[in-house]
Every structure is written in structure tokens, then in C-alpha cells.
Design a protein around this motif. Structure first.
Motif, PDB file in Angstrom:
ATOM      1  N   ARG A   1       0.883  -1.028  -0.182  1.00  0.00           N
ATOM      2  CA  ARG A   1       0.105   0.001  -0.257  1.00  0.00           C
ATOM      3  C   ARG A   1       1.118   1.320   0.077  1.00  0.00           C
ATOM      4  NH1 ARG A   1      -3.533  -3.270   3.102  1.00  0.00           N
ATOM      5  NH2 ARG A   1      -2.623  -2.370   5.255  1.00  0.00           N
ATOM      6  N   MET A   2       2.212   1.131   0.510  1.00  0.00           N
ATOM      7  CA  MET A   2       3.137   2.303   0.644  1.00  0.00           C
ATOM      8  C   MET A   2       3.943   2.078  -0.680  1.00  0.00           C
ATOM      9  SD  MET A   2       4.194   2.662   4.645  1.00  0.00           S
ATOM     10  CE  MET A   2       4.799   0.994   4.729  1.00  0.00           C
ATOM     11  N   GLY A   3       3.487   1.331  -1.686  1.00  0.00           N
ATOM     12  CA  GLY A   3       4.422   1.366  -2.759  1.00  0.00           C
ATOM     13  C   GLY A   3       5.921   0.537  -2.701  1.00  0.00           C
ATOM     14  N   VAL A   4       5.941  -0.191  -1.481  1.00  0.00           N
ATOM     15  CA  VAL A   4       7.127  -0.931  -1.234  1.00  0.00           C
ATOM     16  C   VAL A   4       6.851  -2.357  -1.598  1.00  0.00           C
ATOM     17  CG1 VAL A   4       8.784  -1.583   0.261  1.00  0.00           C
ATOM     18  CG2 VAL A   4       8.061   0.777   0.310  1.00  0.00           C
ATOM     19  N   MET A   5       7.664  -3.054  -2.646  1.00  0.00           N
ATOM     20  CA  MET A   5       7.316  -4.274  -2.899  1.00  0.00           C
ATOM     21  C   MET A   5       8.431  -5.249  -2.129  1.00  0.00           C
ATOM     22  SD  MET A   5       4.770  -4.353  -4.537  1.00  0.00           S
ATOM     23  CE  MET A   5       3.885  -3.007  -5.220  1.00  0.00           C
ATOM     24  N   ALA A   6       8.272  -5.797  -1.196  1.00  0.00           N
ATOM     25  CA  ALA A   6       9.200  -6.894  -0.538  1.00  0.00           C
ATOM     26  C   ALA A   6       8.671  -7.934  -0.165  1.00  0.00           C
ATOM     27  CB  ALA A   6       9.463  -5.899   0.853  1.00  0.00           C
ATOM     28  N   THR A   7       9.580  -8.928  -0.116  1.00  0.00           N
ATOM     29  CA  THR A   7       9.213 -10.226   0.312  1.00  0.00           C
ATOM     30  C   THR A   7       9.430 -10.507   1.691  1.00  0.00           C
ATOM     31  OG1 THR A   7      11.479 -11.040  -0.152  1.00  0.00           O
ATOM     32  CG2 THR A   7       9.871 -11.155  -2.128  1.00  0.00           C
ATOM     33  N   ILE A   8       8.877 -11.720   2.260  1.00  0.00           N
ATOM     34  CA  ILE A   8       9.117 -11.884   3.775  1.00  0.00           C
ATOM     35  C   ILE A   8      10.580 -11.693   3.894  1.00  0.00           C
ATOM     36  CG2 ILE A   8       9.192 -14.616   3.495  1.00  0.00           C
ATOM     37  CD1 ILE A   8       6.800 -12.712   5.839  1.00  0.00           C
ATOM     38  N   ASN A   9      11.721 -12.374   3.539  1.00  0.00           N
ATOM     39  CA  ASN A   9      12.849 -12.245   3.638  1.00  0.00           C
ATOM     40  C   ASN A   9      13.773 -10.951   3.619  1.00  0.00           C
ATOM     41  OD1 ASN A   9      12.911 -14.937   5.100  1.00  0.00           O
ATOM     42  ND2 ASN A   9      12.742 -15.751   3.133  1.00  0.00           N
ATOM     43  N   GLN A  10      13.155 -10.133   2.567  1.00  0.00           N
ATOM     44  CA  GLN A  10      13.794  -8.976   2.474  1.00  0.00           C
ATOM     45  C   GLN A  10      14.042  -8.071   3.854  1.00  0.00           C
ATOM     46  OE1 GLN A  10      12.147  -8.200  -1.483  1.00  0.00           O
ATOM     47  NE2 GLN A  10      13.252  -5.938  -1.301  1.00  0.00           N
ATOM     48  N   THR A  11      15.075  -7.401   3.629  1.00  0.00           N
ATOM     49  CA  THR A  11      15.257  -6.183   4.940  1.00  0.00           C
ATOM     50  C   THR A  11      14.610  -4.850   4.305  1.00  0.00           C
ATOM     51  OG1 THR A  11      17.387  -5.855   4.053  1.00  0.00           O
ATOM     52  CG2 THR A  11      17.137  -7.308   5.936  1.00  0.00           C
ATOM     53  N   ILE A  12      14.275  -4.094   5.261  1.00  0.00           N
ATOM     54  CA  ILE A  12      13.638  -2.603   4.808  1.00  0.00           C
ATOM     55  C   ILE A  12      14.311  -1.764   5.769  1.00  0.00           C
ATOM     56  CG2 ILE A  12      11.592  -3.530   4.070  1.00  0.00           C
ATOM     57  CD1 ILE A  12      10.114  -2.807   6.845  1.00  0.00           C
ATOM     58  N   ASP A  13      14.533  -0.309   5.641  1.00  0.00           N
ATOM     59  CA  ASP A  13      15.041   0.524   6.347  1.00  0.00           C
ATOM     60  C   ASP A  13      14.145   0.819   7.529  1.00  0.00           C
ATOM     61  OD1 ASP A  13      13.316   2.593   5.612  1.00  0.00           O
ATOM     62  OD2 ASP A  13      14.488   2.885   3.669  1.00  0.00           O
TER      63      ASP A  13
END
Ligand code: GTP
Ligand code: MG
Length: 370
Positions: free
Chosen positions: A26-38
Motif C-alpha cells: 500500500r505504501m508502494g514498497v514491494m518486499a518479500t518476507i525475507n527482504q530487509t527494509i530501512d
């Protein structure tokens, strides 16, 4: 820097990984479950789930220190926290002193023993109200802004012989920004040139419509000197409190906010804190802003030592290793190592901020961050 995986973030919030991924999308961030985010992204997600996040180090965030694990059954009624605001010399402290002398307990103990910026009044009816005093002087804007944020109700003191003044208006703005209900105490009504009607008129210009004029703002005519109207103010506060259904979980590690802090000869750094959740105990290790300590003693608003302080209780805490700032949050942590880790990180951030500000703006900071 990337600080946390989506999975770990979900775990710490006790939410489903899929829901976190959806929130990111919804925030426009495509991430998988194992990905790291800031940390910034994580913070947005955390807020969306109604939790809170703390950055405890550059590579780690902590989720949920703030009350989010409280379930409904754990919450019990707590006293309202009332901040008294208004223009300089309009009688905030006098009104508080007068209200305090209605306190059953302190009357039993032989009257008012000391004056600190926050205390709790026990009413004859059995109810309790926690009051926080704020200075009216212009240099204390920041503290009033913070005061509005820790409070459930603002009592706006307006002297009936003086009317709405600059710090009155500023206090109205703070209370409105914090979405806190305002009760107006039209003070000094004993004076011959008191003009409460004019005060009610002037309030209109700031979109505070009192009940007498068809609005929903309670305005009570009082005098800290003759004690006129004190019971009505207490009544109005309790009525507001009832509407707000204030509750907190006393059975958890304590959290709250620093009301004032100073270095005292012979006592070390002393902070007056307001416990917002949980129960603070002697021996607890806690972090307050960029400082930490182990609670050596707790002193209540009557100057008596006590072992614990629960929700909505203002209490003096001894045992800090440094002096935090008014408005800093405090939280009890598990270990000394944890406390050091958090405060070292915050102190480094503070130094960086000061260095970045350079000479510019430091004077202003000195005055607004008391
Ligand atoms: P700051 O903290 O400096 O902003 O002031 P304050 O709002 O706390 O006012 P404070 O209680 O110190 O009172 C200021 C002056 O007004 C004192 O001289 C009080 O005695 C006087 N005063 C306060 N309330 C009343 C009142 O109800 N009637 C009369 N006649 N004087 C009052
Ligand atoms: Mg005062």
C-alpha cells in the motif's frame, strides 16, 4: 541502512507476515518476507498497525515498547492527567495550590508539605486527579507543547481582570493540536475589576464556545484566593475524565514521561516523572531520553518515600546517571547492558545533532528545550 527483515518486523509486532507485506504494498514498497527494509519504512508500517517503534541502534529497531501488548482485560481505570496552562501570572500555581489543599490525604498529613510541578489530589469522593503545572513565560513554549501531549484534559486559566493574552492563545493552540478537551477556569473573580463576561466573549474569537453561549466548553468562574468554584472545577474534570474512559495496565514494566529534571546537591540527578503505564519500582533499570539509571528511591508528591508508582502517578525518581530533559520518555528495560546500548546510541545522535546545528540556532534550542 536496512535494519530489519519483513519477517522479523512481523514477529516483533505479533502480526502476520502477509499483512505486513500488504501494508508495504500500500505504501508502494514491494518486499518479500525475507527482504530487509530501512528504519523509516519500518516505522511507517509499525505506525499503521498501531504500534510504536524505537530505534535502539543503527542496525536495530525495537517494536512495541509502548503499551501495544496491553489487552483489554489488563486495563483498569486510572486517574485523569490534567495540565494547567495559561498566561503568565493568571494564577495557575495559585489555583493548583488551592485545589491541592482540598486533598484529603495531604490535609490528614498536616497540610501542604512541598511544591513540585506535578501531584495527585485525592478527592473526598474517592476519585483522584493528577495535576501538572506549567509556567506561563514565553520561553517555555516547548514545555507547554509537551505538557499538552501527556495530558488528558487542559485547564486553561484566564484571569478575569486581564482576559485572553498571548500565552492563553498559545495554550489553546497546543491543546487543540493535541486534541485535548479544554476546561476554562476564569480566575481572580474576587477582584473588583473582574469581568468574566468579557473572557467568555474573547474565548469565542478562538473558537471556544462556552456552554452559556450554546457551545460545549465548560467555563467555571473561580478564585484561587477565596476558593470560589474549586468544587465546580473538580466536578468538571471528573466529568470529562468519565467521558474519556481512561484506563491503563498497571502490571507491566513502567513507561512514561519526564515532567522535570535537575541536578540536586546531595541527591544527584532527580527527575519528576509521570508514569503512564505499568508500575515503576525501586531497583528497576530504566532509560529516560539519553540517560539511564537504576531507581534508588521514589519520592511522592508529599515528600514520602515509596516502593512503587503506578499509572497516572507523578513521582520523583533518584538514581539517574545523568539529567534527562523535560518531555523525554522513560521506559524500564531488562538489563543494564540494554540501558547502556540505548542511551549510548541516543547520546551519539544528540552530539551529531548539535554538531550539525553548529552555532546557528543553539541559543534558541537552549531557551525552548528547558
Ligand atoms: P506563572 O507561573 O509565572 O506563569 O504564574 P501563575 O499563572 O502560576 O500565577 P501565580 O499563581 O503565581 O499568581 C500570580 C499572582 O496572582 C500572585 O500574586 C497571586 O497571589 C495572584 N492570584 C492568583 N490567583 C488569584 C485570585 O484568584 N485572586 C486574586 N486576587 N489574586 C490571585
Ligand atoms: Mg506558576
Amino acid at each position: 541502512p536496512e535494519v530489519i527483515t519483513v519477517q522479523e518486523l512481523a514477529n516483533r509486532m505479533a502480526e502476520r507476515g502477509a499483512d505486513v507485506i500488504k501494508s508495504l504494498m500500500r505504501m508502494g514498497v514491494m518486499a518479500t518476507i525475507n527482504q530487509t527494509i530501512d528504519a523509516d519504512t519500518a516505522e511507517l508500517v509499525v505506525a499503521e498497525f498501531g504500534h510504536r517503534m524505537r530505534r535502539v541502534s543503527e542496525s536495530d529497531v525495537e517494536v512495541g515498547l509502548k503499551g501495544d501488548q496491553d489487552i483489554d482485560e489488563d486495563l483498569i481505570a486510572r486517574a485523569p492527567v490534567v495540565t494547567v496552562m495559561g498566561h503568565v501570572d493568571h494564577g495557575k500555581t495559585s489555583l493548583l495550590d488551592a485545589l491541592r489543599s482540598t486533598d484529603v490525604a495531604s490535609r490528614e498529613a498536616g497540610g501542604i508539605t512541598q511544591h513540585i510541578g506535578a501531584y495527585q489530589v485525592q478527592l473526598g469522593s474517592g476519585g483522584k486527579i493528577t495535576f501538572i503545572d506549567t509556567p506561563g513565560h514565553a520561553a517555555f513554549t516547548e514545555m507547554r507543547a509537551r505538557g499538552a501531549n501527556v495530558t488528558d484534559v487542559v485547564v486553561l486559566v484566564v484571569a478575569a481582570d486581564d482576559g485572553i493574552m498571548p500565552q492563553t492563545i498559545e495554550a489553546i493552540h497546543h491543546a487543540k493540536a493535541a486534541q485535548v478537551p479544554i476546561i476554562v477556569a476564569i480566575n481572580k473573580c474576587d477582584l473588583p475589576d473582574a469581568n468574566p463576561d468579557r473572557v467568555r466573549q474573547e474565548l469565542l474569537q478562538h473558537e471556544l464556545v462556552v456552554e452559556e453561549m450554546g457551545g460545549d466548553v465548560l467555563a467555571v468562574e473561580v478564585s484561587a484566593k477565596t476558593r470560589q468554584g474549586l468544587d465546580k472545577i473538580e466536578e468538571a474534570i471528573l466529568l470529562q475524565a468519565e467521558i474519556l474512559e481512561l484506563r491503563a495496565n498497571p502490571n507491566r514494566a513502567a513507561e512514561g514521561v519526564v515532567i522535570e529534571a535537575k541536578l540536586e546537591r546531595g541527591r544527584g540527578s532527580v527527575a519528576t516523572v509521570l508514569v503512564q503505564r505499568g508500575t515503576l519500582r525501586v531497583g528497576d533499570i530504566f532509560v529516560a531520553g539519553a540517560e539511564w539509571g537504576r531507581v534508588r528511591a521514589l519520592v511522592n508528591d508529599r515528600g514520602a518515600s515509596t516502593d512503587t508508582a503506578g499509572p497516572a502517578e507523578p513521582i520523583e525518581v533518584l538514581g539517574l546517571n545523568g539529567t534527562p530533559m523535560a518531555g523525554d520518555e522513560f521506559a524500564v528495560v531488562e538489563t543494564e547492558a540494554r540501558a547502556r546500548e540505548i542511551t549510548e546510541f541516543r547520546q551519539r545522535k544528540k552530539r551529531e545533532a548539535v554538531a550539525a546545528a553548529g552555532s546557528r540556532g543553539t541559543l534558541e534550542q537552549m531557551f525552548t528545550r528547558i
